[in-house]
Design a protein around this motif. Structure first.
Motif, mmCIF file in Angstrom:
data_model
loop_
_atom_site.group_PDB
_atom_site.id
_atom_site.type_symbol
_atom_site.label_atom_id
_atom_site.label_comp_id
_atom_site.label_asym_id
_atom_site.label_seq_id
_atom_site.Cartn_x
_atom_site.Cartn_y
_atom_site.Cartn_z
ATOM 1 N N HIS A 36 -74.300 -64.632 32.540
ATOM 2 C CA HIS A 36 -74.848 -63.579 33.411
ATOM 3 C C HIS A 36 -74.616 -64.058 34.835
ATOM 4 N N TRP A 37 -74.135 -63.167 35.694
ATOM 5 C CA TRP A 37 -73.798 -63.600 37.058
ATOM 6 C C TRP A 37 -74.995 -64.244 37.767
ATOM 7 N N ALA A 38 -76.212 -63.746 37.440
ATOM 8 C CA ALA A 38 -77.409 -64.244 38.137
ATOM 9 C C ALA A 38 -77.684 -65.715 37.819
ATOM 10 N N LEU A 39 -77.246 -66.182 36.643
ATOM 11 C CA LEU A 39 -77.446 -67.604 36.299
ATOM 12 C C LEU A 39 -76.706 -68.476 37.304
ATOM 13 N N TRP A 40 -75.439 -68.103 37.565
ATOM 14 C CA TRP A 40 -74.602 -68.893 38.478
ATOM 15 C C TRP A 40 -75.086 -68.742 39.916
ATOM 16 N N ALA A 41 -75.452 -67.506 40.290
ATOM 17 C CA ALA A 41 -75.879 -67.248 41.667
ATOM 18 C C ALA A 41 -77.174 -68.008 41.977
ATOM 19 N N ALA A 42 -78.130 -67.967 41.037
ATOM 20 C CA ALA A 42 -79.413 -68.646 41.281
ATOM 21 C C ALA A 42 -79.211 -70.158 41.329
ATOM 22 N N GLY B 102 -83.675 -61.484 31.503
ATOM 23 C CA GLY B 102 -83.596 -61.667 30.048
ATOM 24 C C GLY B 102 -82.914 -62.952 29.619
ATOM 25 N N HIS B 103 -82.850 -63.931 30.512
ATOM 26 C CA HIS B 103 -82.249 -65.227 30.181
ATOM 27 C C HIS B 103 -83.176 -66.367 30.590
ATOM 28 N N PRO B 104 -84.426 -66.422 30.089
ATOM 29 C CA PRO B 104 -85.344 -67.478 30.569
ATOM 30 C C PRO B 104 -84.819 -68.884 30.311
ATOM 31 N N TRP B 105 -84.284 -69.133 29.107
ATOM 32 C CA TRP B 105 -83.788 -70.487 28.797
ATOM 33 C C TRP B 105 -82.520 -70.797 29.591
ATOM 34 N N GLY B 106 -81.706 -69.780 29.751
ATOM 35 C CA GLY B 106 -80.456 -69.956 30.509
ATOM 36 C C GLY B 106 -80.759 -70.319 31.952
#
Ligand SMILES: [Zn+2]
Ligand SMILES: [Zn+2]
Length: 379
Positions: free
Chosen positions: A44-50, A181-185
């Protein structure tokens, strides 16, 4: 890069197993879990951005806040700037600002000697992170940070360090992860992996920046200047300059030297968030370069044949005296200029004499350097 064994009588203190296991295993756990997560749960793009945003936030928290503001007081920050620096510093998971700054001041005071917590002469891995594996009595010694103990914001961060660290390193990623929707990620990307990257970047300042690069400013210790290290450490790679002029808010002196902390502090100054940015005056910088060049000539002179040595000694000494005289004059003129600025009495003739003294120094310096081209090669 070999790791020299510590002398037998050195007592590093007992092993701190939480530090040792976390710092040793976290890079491998992150490297193993990220591909597995991407394989099973997708990206998910937000994983990398965060992760990227928090990486910059925590890295700058160390360089802008812990290092240049709290440890060296190379500028002053508004309460909002100091608060954000303390939160960002806590997100780097490297102890509270007060403990970090106390150790760092000892590093500058005793560089490469007993008392330097990350003494680089003990080898790459000691300076990089092995020093954190041990419970050292000196870590509790806060006698060299009385100014920080008087700063209520810094004391507040020290008292609540673990609570703040948990909120920014676990609570924040978890909250962001739940939103997408990706808490662990998010815990894995913006939490663990990001902390590993921030840790390694900071650790490189104490290890690589004392091993890789040049020493244009001083050979008094192992610190080095390296543009490669600057990219790896959020701009702290001009470490020889920093050890020579630790009160300067910059590490990268030239505008093109990669130093995001310097650019951020400068921008903060224009926004009214930082003030009293300390800069080393040009003649003081040149004085150090002059000393280094004189050392180089002394080394060369000791290696050339005795018949030509005396002649060259005299030529170098006479050029050296010219540089010294003109550098002293330029410094005096600059001091006069600063006094006149304070009194509001800057005259055109004073400005002209500052310019002329600077030009005269540059001429003398060129002649001094030119000797290197014609000097006989070592026998
Ligand atoms: Zn250092
Ligand atoms: Zn420093």
């Amino acid at each position: 890069m070999t790791d020299h064994a510590a002398p037998r009588d050195r007592d590093d203190g007992p092993i701190l197993w939480v530090n040792t296991l976390f710092l040793s295993l976290s890079p491998f756990v992150a490297a193993a879990l990220i591909p597995l997560y991407l394989w099973y749960s997708g990206s998910h793009w937000a994983l990398w951005a965060a992760a990227f945003t928090l990486w910059i936030f925590s890295g700058l928290g160390i360089t802008i806040g812990y290092h240049r503001l709290f440890a060296h007081r190379s500028y002053e920050g508004s309460p909002l700037w100091r608060f954000l620096s303390l939160i960002a510093g806590a997100s780097a998971l490297q102890n509270s600002a007060i403990v970090w700054a106390a150790a760092h001041r000892r590093h500058h005071q005793h560089t490469d000697h007993e008392g330097d917590p990350y003494d680089a002469t003990r080898g790459f891995w000691w300076a990089h992170m092995k020093w954190i594996f041990h419970d050292n009595d000196r870590a509790d010694d806060l006698s060299n940070v009385p100014d920080l103990k008087a700063d209520s914001l810094v004391v507040w961060q020290d008292k609540w360090y673990w609570a703040i660290a948990l909120v920014v390193n676990v609570g924040l990623p978890l909250g962001l992860g739940l939103l997408i929707g990706h808490p662990w990620g998010m815990l894995l990307f913006a939490g663990l992996a990001r902390i590993v990257f921030t840790h390694q970047a900071t650790f490189c300042i104490n290890s690589l920046c004392h091993i890789l690069g040049t020493q244009p400013w001083s050979k008094n210790n192992t610190s080095k200047d390296s543009w490669i290290c600057a990219y790896l450490t959020f701009g702290e790679g001009y470490h020889n300059f920093h050890h020579t002029f630790p009160a300067d808010y910059r590490n990268g002196l030239r505008w093109y030297h990669f130093d995001p902390a310097k650019w951020a502090i400068w921008t903060g100054n224009h926004l009214g968030l930082t003030s009293n940015l300390k800069r080393t005056e040009a003649p003081i910088q040149w004085r150090k370069k002059f000393e280094r060049q004189t050392e180089r000539y002394e080394t060369s002179l000791s290696q050339i044949v005795p018949e030509t040595n005396e002649d060259w000694s005299q030529r170098i000494e006479s050029a050296r005296l010219q540089v010294d005289k003109n550098l002293t004059r330029w410094s005096q003129k600059l001091r006069e200029y600063h006094r006149a600025c304070r009194d509001g009495q800057v005259s055109a003739s004073l400005l002209r004499s500052v310019r002329l003294s600077r030009r005269a120094f540059r001429r003398a310096w060129k002649q001094f350097l030119a000797l290197e081209q014609t000097m006989p090669q070592p026998a």
